[in-house]
Design a protein around this motif. Structure first.
Motif, PDB file in Angstrom:
ATOM      1  N   UNK A  84     120.798 -21.250 116.060  1.00 14.65           N
ATOM      2  CA  UNK A  84     121.381 -22.581 115.806  1.00 14.65           C
ATOM      3  C   UNK A  84     121.846 -23.213 117.122  1.00 14.65           C
ATOM      4  N   UNK A  85     120.885 -23.641 117.923  1.00 12.08           N
ATOM      5  CA  UNK A  85     121.212 -24.281 119.190  1.00 12.08           C
ATOM      6  C   UNK A  85     121.856 -25.632 118.936  1.00 12.08           C
ATOM      7  N   UNK A  86     122.510 -26.164 119.967  1.00 13.60           N
ATOM      8  CA  UNK A  86     123.218 -27.434 119.818  1.00 13.60           C
ATOM      9  C   UNK A  86     122.276 -28.552 119.387  1.00 13.60           C
ATOM     10  N   UNK A  87     121.031 -28.534 119.895  1.00 19.33           N
ATOM     11  CA  UNK A  87     120.084 -29.584 119.520  1.00 19.33           C
ATOM     12  C   UNK A  87     119.697 -29.494 118.059  1.00 19.33           C
ATOM     13  N   UNK A  88     119.604 -28.267 117.530  1.00 20.69           N
ATOM     14  CA  UNK A  88     119.150 -28.114 116.147  1.00 20.69           C
ATOM     15  C   UNK A  88     120.305 -28.128 115.149  1.00 20.69           C
ATOM     16  N   UNK A  89     121.547 -28.159 115.638  1.00 22.53           N
ATOM     17  CA  UNK A  89     122.711 -28.063 114.739  1.00 22.53           C
ATOM     18  C   UNK A  89     122.703 -29.171 113.689  1.00 22.53           C
ATOM     19  N   UNK A  90     122.528 -30.419 114.154  1.00 15.53           N
ATOM     20  CA  UNK A  90     122.534 -31.559 113.229  1.00 15.53           C
ATOM     21  C   UNK A  90     121.385 -31.463 112.239  1.00 15.53           C
ATOM     22  N   UNK A  91     120.231 -30.983 112.718  1.00 16.33           N
ATOM     23  CA  UNK A  91     119.035 -30.891 111.855  1.00 16.33           C
ATOM     24  C   UNK A  91     119.226 -29.838 110.776  1.00 16.33           C
ATOM     25  N   UNK A  92     119.881 -28.709 111.161  1.00 15.73           N
ATOM     26  CA  UNK A  92     120.121 -27.659 110.166  1.00 15.73           C
ATOM     27  C   UNK A  92     121.037 -28.197 109.075  1.00 15.73           C
ATOM     28  N   UNK A  93     122.104 -28.896 109.476  1.00 20.24           N
ATOM     29  CA  UNK A  93     123.034 -29.460 108.493  1.00 20.24           C
ATOM     30  C   UNK A  93     122.316 -30.461 107.595  1.00 20.24           C
ATOM     31  N   UNK A  94     121.468 -31.302 108.220  1.00 16.41           N
ATOM     32  CA  UNK A  94     120.742 -32.335 107.460  1.00 16.41           C
ATOM     33  C   UNK A  94     119.822 -31.690 106.433  1.00 16.41           C
ATOM     34  N   UNK A  95     119.065 -30.654 106.874  1.00 14.53           N
ATOM     35  CA  UNK A  95     118.142 -29.982 105.956  1.00 14.53           C
ATOM     36  C   UNK A  95     118.912 -29.327 104.821  1.00 14.53           C
ATOM     37  N   UNK A 114     124.361 -12.459 113.424  1.00 14.76           N
ATOM     38  CA  UNK A 114     125.499 -12.079 114.256  1.00 14.76           C
ATOM     39  C   UNK A 114     125.507 -12.722 115.633  1.00 14.76           C
ATOM     40  N   UNK A 115     124.448 -13.411 116.011  1.00  5.50           N
ATOM     41  CA  UNK A 115     124.411 -14.012 117.331  1.00  5.50           C
ATOM     42  C   UNK A 115     123.346 -13.417 118.224  1.00  5.50           C
ATOM     43  N   UNK A 116     122.993 -12.146 117.981  1.00  5.33           N
ATOM     44  CA  UNK A 116     121.954 -11.506 118.781  1.00  5.33           C
ATOM     45  C   UNK A 116     122.314 -11.514 120.247  1.00  5.33           C
ATOM     46  N   UNK A 117     121.327 -11.702 121.106  1.00  9.22           N
ATOM     47  CA  UNK A 117     121.595 -11.686 122.542  1.00  9.22           C
ATOM     48  C   UNK A 117     122.245 -12.990 123.003  1.00  9.22           C
ATOM     49  N   UNK A 118     122.337 -13.980 122.118  1.00 10.55           N
ATOM     50  CA  UNK A 118     122.941 -15.262 122.494  1.00 10.55           C
ATOM     51  C   UNK A 118     124.399 -15.353 122.057  1.00 10.55           C
ATOM     52  N   UNK A 119     125.042 -14.189 121.818  1.00 11.99           N
ATOM     53  CA  UNK A 119     126.347 -14.217 121.162  1.00 11.99           C
ATOM     54  C   UNK A 119     127.424 -14.922 121.974  1.00 11.99           C
ATOM     55  N   UNK A 120     127.293 -14.934 123.330  1.00 12.08           N
ATOM     56  CA  UNK A 120     128.333 -15.584 124.121  1.00 12.08           C
ATOM     57  C   UNK A 120     127.838 -16.855 124.789  1.00 12.08           C
ATOM     58  N   UNK A 121     126.699 -17.376 124.335  1.00 13.21           N
ATOM     59  CA  UNK A 121     126.163 -18.597 124.931  1.00 13.21           C
ATOM     60  C   UNK A 121     126.944 -19.809 124.441  1.00 13.21           C
ATOM     61  N   UNK A 122     127.278 -20.760 125.323  1.00 14.34           N
ATOM     62  CA  UNK A 122     127.973 -21.967 124.874  1.00 14.34           C
ATOM     63  C   UNK A 122     127.055 -22.985 124.208  1.00 14.34           C
ATOM     64  N   UNK A 123     125.742 -22.733 124.211  1.00  6.85           N
ATOM     65  CA  UNK A 123     124.800 -23.719 123.683  1.00  6.85           C
ATOM     66  C   UNK A 123     124.301 -23.344 122.293  1.00  6.85           C
ATOM     67  N   UNK A 124     124.775 -22.234 121.754  1.00  4.94           N
ATOM     68  CA  UNK A 124     124.353 -21.850 120.404  1.00  4.94           C
ATOM     69  C   UNK A 124     125.575 -21.799 119.495  1.00  4.94           C
ATOM     70  N   UNK A 125     125.339 -21.891 118.186  1.00  3.33           N
ATOM     71  CA  UNK A 125     126.425 -21.900 117.208  1.00  3.33           C
ATOM     72  C   UNK A 125     126.322 -20.715 116.258  1.00  3.33           C
ATOM     73  N   UNK A 126     125.757 -19.597 116.761  1.00  2.00           N
ATOM     74  CA  UNK A 126     125.637 -18.404 115.922  1.00  2.00           C
ATOM     75  C   UNK A 126     127.011 -17.769 115.733  1.00  2.00           C
ATOM     76  N   UNK A 127     127.301 -17.050 114.652  1.00  2.00           N
ATOM     77  CA  UNK A 127     126.449 -16.854 113.486  1.00  2.00           C
ATOM     78  C   UNK A 127     126.366 -18.087 112.588  1.00  2.00           C
ATOM     79  N   UNK A 128     125.360 -18.059 111.728  1.00  2.47           N
ATOM     80  CA  UNK A 128     125.035 -19.250 110.940  1.00  2.47           C
ATOM     81  C   UNK A 128     126.145 -19.643 109.977  1.00  2.47           C
ATOM     82  N   UNK A 129     126.963 -18.668 109.517  1.00  3.53           N
ATOM     83  CA  UNK A 129     127.964 -19.017 108.501  1.00  3.53           C
ATOM     84  C   UNK A 129     129.100 -19.862 109.082  1.00  3.53           C
TER      85      UNK A 129
END
Lengths: 169, 146
Positions: A84-95, A114-129
């Protein structure tokens, strides 16, 4: 969800009953044959390939009536892959908002669970819940097609329970 | 006149069973020999060397300094197997489980070291520490007495 009946048929009670019965039938139909919409929220394509593998004749997800559709408006189940990257965040909510009730959300892969390898990235919104309510989690990087199938079967059980609970009220 | 070359293939395919594996009714498709599944963690073998914490790309491990063990959350695991390679005592192993779908990403199976077990270990560690200190003080007093 409110059902609006045409004004001339509103006073006609058999018509209303017929409509209600038809809708109940449809609901039961949805319980048996769910359609799936796949959202790629910045995934690396590993999980996407496994989802496609689950549709091949070897695993054959269409035995359960599961079918990939091209629009969230047709879907009962959302398969979300990626962190759930920042660019796709709005699209996921919309869908998610475009999907009609009752809907199920399955998080496929380590990134949305759980976030995977991107768990501490500021550009992702993982986990999905943190973004949308999730019903079933399928961890794995990528999960095997059987694991995805098991997730879909778990989601179906929950969906059927939801439909039964709704009809009892 | 020769028979068309496709005929034997067509006949064979007519008699063959479908390639589909009817999974929830039967066993899944066989997995390869070196398959990397869910991590298993043996608390008693762990010596708290922190190698897995350093090597993990997904931040699965959290080091607990009080009891010298690691806490895990394997929902985040990417199954790279580096922690298993680096573990000096073999406390971490890769199992062959892969059917891991669940309704909750904080379910028990994703947290091998339970909080109750952590509490128990902590109490044990504290007791051991106290016993050690007591032993030291008694020794010291004995020395002073002389």
């Amino acid at each position: 969800m409110a059902i609006t009946v045409p004004a001339n048929g509103g006073s006609n009670s058999p018509e209303l009953e017929r409509l209600e019965r038809r809708i109940a039938q449809l609901c039961r139909f949805i319980g048996r044959s769910p359609w799936v919409f796949h959202i790629n929220s910045g995934s690396c394509n590993g999980c996407d390939i496994e989802i496609i593998a689950a549709l091949t004749p070897r695993y054959d997800a269409e035995r359960f009536g599961v079918k990939l559709v091209g629009s969230p408006r047709h879907a009962d189940i959302l398969l979300v892959t990626g962190p759930v990257t920042n660019q796709s965040l709005e699209r996921v909510k919309l869908a998610y908002e475009q999907t009609p009730e009752p809907k199920m959300v399955i998080a496929v892969g380590a990134c949305p669970t759980g976030g995977g390898v991107f768990y501490e990235s500021p550009f992702t919104n993982a986990p999905l819940d943190r973004v949308i309510p999730v019903d079933v989690y399928v961890p794995g990087c990528p999960p095997r097609p059987e694991a995805i199938l098991q997730g879909v079967v778990l989601a179906l059980e929950k969906l059927v329970e939801k439909l039964k609970g709704g009809s009892e009220k | 006149m020769r028979a068309p070359p496709l005929v034997p293939t067509v006949l064979r395919n007519l008699l063959r069973k479908p390639a589909t594996n009817p999974f929830p009714k039967t066993e899944p498709v066989p997995i390869p020999e070196d398959f990397r599944g869910m991590i298993t963690y043996n608390v008693d073998k762990c010596v708290g060397c922190r190698m897995c914490v350093n090597v993990c790309p997904a931040g699965v491990f959290v080091y607990l300094p009080e009891i010298r063990k690691v806490a895990l959350w394997t929902a985040r695991c990417v199954y790279c197997g580096q922690c298993v390679d680096v573990c000096p005592t073999g406390a971490l192993q890769m199992s062959r489980d892969f059917l891991l779908a669940s309704y909750d990403n904080k379910a028990d199976r994703f947290i091998p070291l339970k909080p109750e077990k952590v509490e128990e270990l902590r109490k044990k560690a504290e007791e051991a520490k106290k016993a050690k200190e007591r032993g030291k003080t008694t020794k010291n007093t004995a020395k002073k007495g002389r």
